[in-house]
Design a protein around this motif. Structure first.
Motif, PDB file in Angstrom:
ATOM      1  N   GLY A  27       0.785  -1.235   0.000  1.00  0.00           N
ATOM      2  CA  GLY A  27       0.000   0.000   0.000  1.00  0.00           C
ATOM      3  C   GLY A  27       0.808   1.271   0.000  1.00  0.00           C
ATOM      4  N   ASP A  28       2.130   1.181  -0.113  1.00  0.00           N
ATOM      5  CA  ASP A  28       2.978   2.370  -0.155  1.00  0.00           C
ATOM      6  C   ASP A  28       3.474   2.582  -1.583  1.00  0.00           C
ATOM      7  OD1 ASP A  28       4.791   4.466   0.332  1.00  0.00           O
ATOM      8  OD2 ASP A  28       6.390   3.073   0.894  1.00  0.00           O
ATOM      9  N   PRO A  29       3.008   3.607  -2.303  1.00  0.00           N
ATOM     10  CA  PRO A  29       1.986   4.586  -1.907  1.00  0.00           C
ATOM     11  C   PRO A  29       0.559   4.083  -2.120  1.00  0.00           C
ATOM     12  CG  PRO A  29       2.838   5.130  -4.072  1.00  0.00           C
ATOM     13  CD  PRO A  29       3.618   3.927  -3.606  1.00  0.00           C
ATOM     14  N   ASP A  30       0.410   2.995  -2.905  1.00  0.00           N
ATOM     15  CA  ASP A  30      -0.911   2.372  -3.095  1.00  0.00           C
ATOM     16  C   ASP A  30      -0.684   0.925  -3.517  1.00  0.00           C
ATOM     17  OD1 ASP A  30      -0.432   2.360  -5.966  1.00  0.00           O
ATOM     18  OD2 ASP A  30      -1.077   4.451  -5.993  1.00  0.00           O
ATOM     19  N   GLU A  65      -1.734  -0.729  -6.107  1.00  0.00           N
ATOM     20  CA  GLU A  65      -1.397  -0.908  -7.523  1.00  0.00           C
ATOM     21  C   GLU A  65       0.112  -0.815  -7.735  1.00  0.00           C
ATOM     22  OE1 GLU A  65      -2.351   0.975 -11.959  1.00  0.00           O
ATOM     23  OE2 GLU A  65      -3.226   1.902 -10.175  1.00  0.00           O
ATOM     24  N   THR A  66       0.742   0.166  -7.087  1.00  0.00           N
ATOM     25  CA  THR A  66       2.193   0.320  -7.185  1.00  0.00           C
ATOM     26  C   THR A  66       2.901  -0.862  -6.533  1.00  0.00           C
ATOM     27  OG1 THR A  66       1.939   2.723  -7.134  1.00  0.00           O
ATOM     28  CG2 THR A  66       4.134   1.854  -6.668  1.00  0.00           C
ATOM     29  N   THR A  67       2.386  -1.329  -5.394  1.00  0.00           N
ATOM     30  CA  THR A  67       2.974  -2.500  -4.745  1.00  0.00           C
ATOM     31  C   THR A  67       2.945  -3.695  -5.688  1.00  0.00           C
ATOM     32  OG1 THR A  67       2.139  -1.705  -2.596  1.00  0.00           O
ATOM     33  CG2 THR A  67       2.908  -3.983  -2.698  1.00  0.00           C
ATOM     34  N   GLY A  68       1.833  -3.897  -6.375  1.00  0.00           N
ATOM     35  CA  GLY A  68       1.711  -5.011  -7.306  1.00  0.00           C
ATOM     36  C   GLY A  68       2.727  -4.923  -8.431  1.00  0.00           C
ATOM     37  N   LYS A  69       2.883  -3.732  -8.998  1.00  0.00           N
ATOM     38  CA  LYS A  69       3.865  -3.548 -10.077  1.00  0.00           C
ATOM     39  C   LYS A  69       5.282  -3.825  -9.569  1.00  0.00           C
ATOM     40  CE  LYS A  69       1.212  -0.084 -12.680  1.00  0.00           C
ATOM     41  NZ  LYS A  69       1.129   1.346 -13.041  1.00  0.00           N
ATOM     42  N   LYS A 104      11.336   7.702  -3.256  1.00  0.00           N
ATOM     43  CA  LYS A 104      11.927   8.613  -4.251  1.00  0.00           C
ATOM     44  C   LYS A 104      11.108   8.676  -5.533  1.00  0.00           C
ATOM     45  CE  LYS A 104      16.261   9.514  -6.728  1.00  0.00           C
ATOM     46  NZ  LYS A 104      17.679   9.093  -6.889  1.00  0.00           N
ATOM     47  N   TYR A 105      10.667   7.522  -6.038  1.00  0.00           N
ATOM     48  CA  TYR A 105      10.035   7.458  -7.362  1.00  0.00           C
ATOM     49  C   TYR A 105       8.521   7.271  -7.328  1.00  0.00           C
ATOM     50  CZ  TYR A 105      14.813   7.007  -9.102  1.00  0.00           C
ATOM     51  OH  TYR A 105      16.140   7.220  -9.398  1.00  0.00           O
ATOM     52  N   GLY A 106       7.971   6.964  -6.146  1.00  0.00           N
ATOM     53  CA  GLY A 106       6.523   6.832  -6.016  1.00  0.00           C
ATOM     54  C   GLY A 106       5.929   5.806  -6.956  1.00  0.00           C
ATOM     55  N   LYS A 107       4.884   6.196  -7.668  1.00  0.00           N
ATOM     56  CA  LYS A 107       4.167   5.269  -8.547  1.00  0.00           C
ATOM     57  C   LYS A 107       4.987   4.818  -9.749  1.00  0.00           C
ATOM     58  CE  LYS A 107      -0.384   7.026  -7.191  1.00  0.00           C
ATOM     59  NZ  LYS A 107      -1.678   7.556  -7.637  1.00  0.00           N
ATOM     60  N   TYR A 160      12.797   0.771 -11.330  1.00  0.00           N
ATOM     61  CA  TYR A 160      14.008   1.035 -10.535  1.00  0.00           C
ATOM     62  C   TYR A 160      14.203  -0.064  -9.486  1.00  0.00           C
ATOM     63  CZ  TYR A 160      13.577   5.652 -12.676  1.00  0.00           C
ATOM     64  OH  TYR A 160      13.470   6.673 -13.579  1.00  0.00           O
ATOM     65  N   ILE A 161      13.108  -0.511  -8.905  1.00  0.00           N
ATOM     66  CA  ILE A 161      13.174  -1.597  -7.918  1.00  0.00           C
ATOM     67  C   ILE A 161      13.621  -2.886  -8.600  1.00  0.00           C
ATOM     68  CG2 ILE A 161      11.750  -3.071  -6.418  1.00  0.00           C
ATOM     69  CD1 ILE A 161      10.151  -0.504  -5.740  1.00  0.00           C
TER      70      ILE A 161
END
Length: 262
Positions: free
Chosen positions: A21-24, A26-30, A235-238, A243-244
């Motif tokens: 959930g950080d920041p949401d 959807e981003t965690t899934g990606k 740093k990069y948010g969504k 980068y990860i």
């Protein structure tokens, strides 16, 4: 062999941590899918908690961002159900005993099993109190992961003999966070573990560079990294997923080779 044990079978495991959930979500899934594609062997998913006592400021910040974004345990269970449509490597939850108690322990652990969570890490659960959860974990085939810290000393053998899944070796005293140097005599801790069990052990807390990952994987069966990944999210948010993925590949390559990739 449990699914978690398979993550270590014939190789050094790289285990990245991410706060759900950080920041949401959807981003965690990606980010999770990018980590899997980059070679992660097991994913540690953090369930946010308002008072994460084992965490340093980086992961505390991730917890607060996730909670303020409205993430809940139920939403995370649904998120894992969706992940399991295409993510097959082992995944474990890292959270706190209060989260499990407040949800209802049996409901929480049975749901872990149902959605495809292979293990549970509760850093605030003392070894002597693990019977609060262990029978339920056994019932639903969810490994309760033991932690061994530099302060465990004469309890290392006892903890190792009863361990399931893998053993999380805490590299140094204090909270999570990147460190420039890890000075604990981890080799002697790992030696005691190996004298008492064939359950694999991975080292976490403070690891952030390929050099550290190679060294820790050389001592043990794998390396765990959290804060460095959370810093990329901050740093990069969504847009953080690629980068990860790049970072995880460099760390996995270092674990594999035992050498540093420049």
């Amino acid at each position: 062999m449990s699914k978690i044990r398979e993550a270590f079978d014939g190789k050094k495991a790289f285990i990245p941590f991410i706060t759900c959930g950080d920041p949401d979500l959807e981003t965690t899934g990606k980010a999770v899918r990018a980590m899997v594609e980059a070679g992660a062997d097991l994913i540690e998913l953090g369930i946010p908690f308002s008072d994460p006592t084992a965490e340093g400021p980086v992961i505390q910040g991730a917890n607060l961002r996730a909670l303020s974004g409205g993430v809940t345990t139920d939403k995370i269970f649904d998120f894992v159900r969706d992940l399991r449509k295409d993510v097959s490597i082992p995944m474990v939850f890292m959270t706190y005993a209060n989260v499990v108690f407040s949800y209802d322990a049996e409901k929480f652990i049975s749901t872990c099993s149902e959605v495809g969570i292979d293990g549970l890490i509760l850093p605030d659960l003392p070894f002597e109190e693990k019977e609060e959860f262990l029978p339920l974990c056994k019932k639903y085939d969810v490994d309760l992961i033991s932690l061994i810290a530099p302060t465990s000393e004469n309890r290392i053998a006892m903890i190792a003999k009863e361990a399931d899944g893998f053993i999380y070796v805490v590299s140094s005293l204090g909270v999570t966070g990147t460190r420039s140097e890890i000075k604990t005599d981890l080799a002697s801790i790992v030696q005691v573990i190996r004298e008492n069990t064939d359950v694999p052990c991975a080292i976490g807390f403070g690891i952030s560079t390929p050099e550290q990952a190679a060294k820790m994987a050389g001592i043990s069966d794998g390396a765990i990294v959290g804060s460095a990944i959370i810093k990329l999210l901050a740093k990069y948010g969504k847009e953080a997923a690629p980068y990860i993925g790049e970072y995880v590949k460099s760390m996995k390559d270092a674990c594999n080779s035992g050498t540093v990739l420049v």
